[in-house]
Design an enzyme around this catalytic site. Structure first.
Site, short mmCIF file in Angstrom:
data_model
loop_
_atom_site.label_atom_id
_atom_site.label_comp_id
_atom_site.label_asym_id
_atom_site.label_seq_id
_atom_site.Cartn_x
_atom_site.Cartn_y
_atom_site.Cartn_z
CG PHE A 179 -4.17 -8.76 0.33
CD1 PHE A 179 -4.96 -8.02 -0.55
CD2 PHE A 179 -3.50 -9.87 -0.16
CE1 PHE A 179 -5.08 -8.40 -1.89
CE2 PHE A 179 -3.62 -10.25 -1.49
CZ PHE A 179 -4.41 -9.52 -2.36
CE1 TYR B 209 -3.78 -2.32 0.41
CE2 TYR B 209 -2.82 -3.01 2.50
CZ TYR B 209 -3.76 -3.18 1.50
OH TYR B 209 -4.68 -4.20 1.59
#
Length: 220
Positions: free
Chosen positions: A78, A67
Site C-alpha cells: 500500500f 504497484y
C-alpha cells in the site's frame, strides 16, 4: 543485487530460503530484472523485512501485488515513495484513519514510519513487471509469503492481523485466531471501500489491543 533484510528474519526464514521452489523463484526473478523493467528496485524486494524485525513485530497488513507504475513501489504494501501521488486504496486508508482517530492525512504516502513501529507491510507477491499487474503471481512468491504468515502465527502471540478484502482473508487462513487478534473488512479500493472498509475502525481497535497487552500503540 544487495537485498536488505533484518537479521532476525534471516534466522526465521533460513530453511525457506533453501527450498527448491525458492531457488527457482530467485532464478525467475533475476531473469525478469535482466530482461524487463521490474518493480520495486531489486534492493527493496524484501523492504518489508528490512524495517520491521521479527522481534519487534506487532501488526501485519497483507496486500497483493506491488504497484506496477513508474516509481511507485517501495517494497511495502500500500506504500509509495515520497513525492509520488497516493493511489486510491492508500487515499482511502488515510481517510479511514482520519475518520477513526482524527489523524490528519499526511503529505507523503510512504508507510516506512509504520514499518519502523513494528508493522509488517507484506504483499503476497514481492515483485511485478512494469505496467503488468499480476505478472509475477504463481511463480513461488505466494508460497513464500504463506510461510512467513505461518511462522509469525506459530512463533509469536498477540499479533494484530489486518485482512482487507477476500484475497487477504484467504491468505490469513493459516493464522491461529486463538492466539492472535484478526481484524477483517472489505478492501480499501474504490470498488469495495464503501462495503465495509470505511467505518471498520481497525486503527483504533489495533491500538486498543496493543495498549491492553502492554505494547506501545502505533502512531498512524
Amino acid at each position: 543485487m544487495e537485498v536488505k533484510i533484518a537479521e532476525s528474519w534471516k534466522e526465521i526464514l533460513k530453511d525457506e530460503f533453501e527450498k527448491n521452489y525458492f531457488h527457482q523463484l530467485v532464478d525467475f526473478v533475476k531473469s525478469e530484472y535482466n530482461i524487463y523493467k521490474v518493480y520495486p528496485p531489486g534492493r527493496l524486494i524484501f523492504n518489508a523485512f528490512a524495517h520491521c524485525s521479527f522481534d519487534d513485530l506487532k501488526v501485519v497488513i497483507i496486500g497483493q501485488d506491488p504497484y506496477h507504475g513508474e516509481g511507485q513501489a517501495n517494497g511495502l504494501c500500500f506504500s509509495v515513495n515520497d513525492g509520488i501521488r497516493k493511489p486510491p486504496s492508500l487515499v482511502n486508508i488515510f481517510k479511514e484513519i482520519q475518520s477513526d482517530i482524527g489523524t490528519a492525512i499526511p503529505e507523503s504516502g510512504n508507510l516506512e514510519p509504520w514499518a519502523k513501529q513494528g508493522i509488517l507491510l507484506l504483499n503476497a507477491t514481492l515483485t511485478v513487471r512494469a505496467n503488468q499487474a499480476g505478472s509475477h503471481q504463481n511463480k513461488g512468491w505466494e508460497i513464500f509469503t504463506d510461510a512467513v504468515i505461518k511462522q509469525i502465527s506459530d512463533k509469536k502471540s498477540g499479533i494484530v492481523f489486518l485482512l482487507w478484502g477476500a484475497y487477504a482473508q484467504k491468505k490469513g487462513a493459516v493464522i491461529d485466531k486463538s492466539k492472535h487478534y484478526v481484524l477483517q473488512s472489505a478492501h480499501p479500493s474504490p470498488f469495495a471501500a464503501h462495503r465495509g472498509f470505511f467505518g471498520n475502525k481497525h486503527f483504533s481497535k489495533t491500538n486498543e489491543f496493543l495498549i491492553k497487552n502492554n505494547k506501545t500503540p502505533i502512531k498512524w
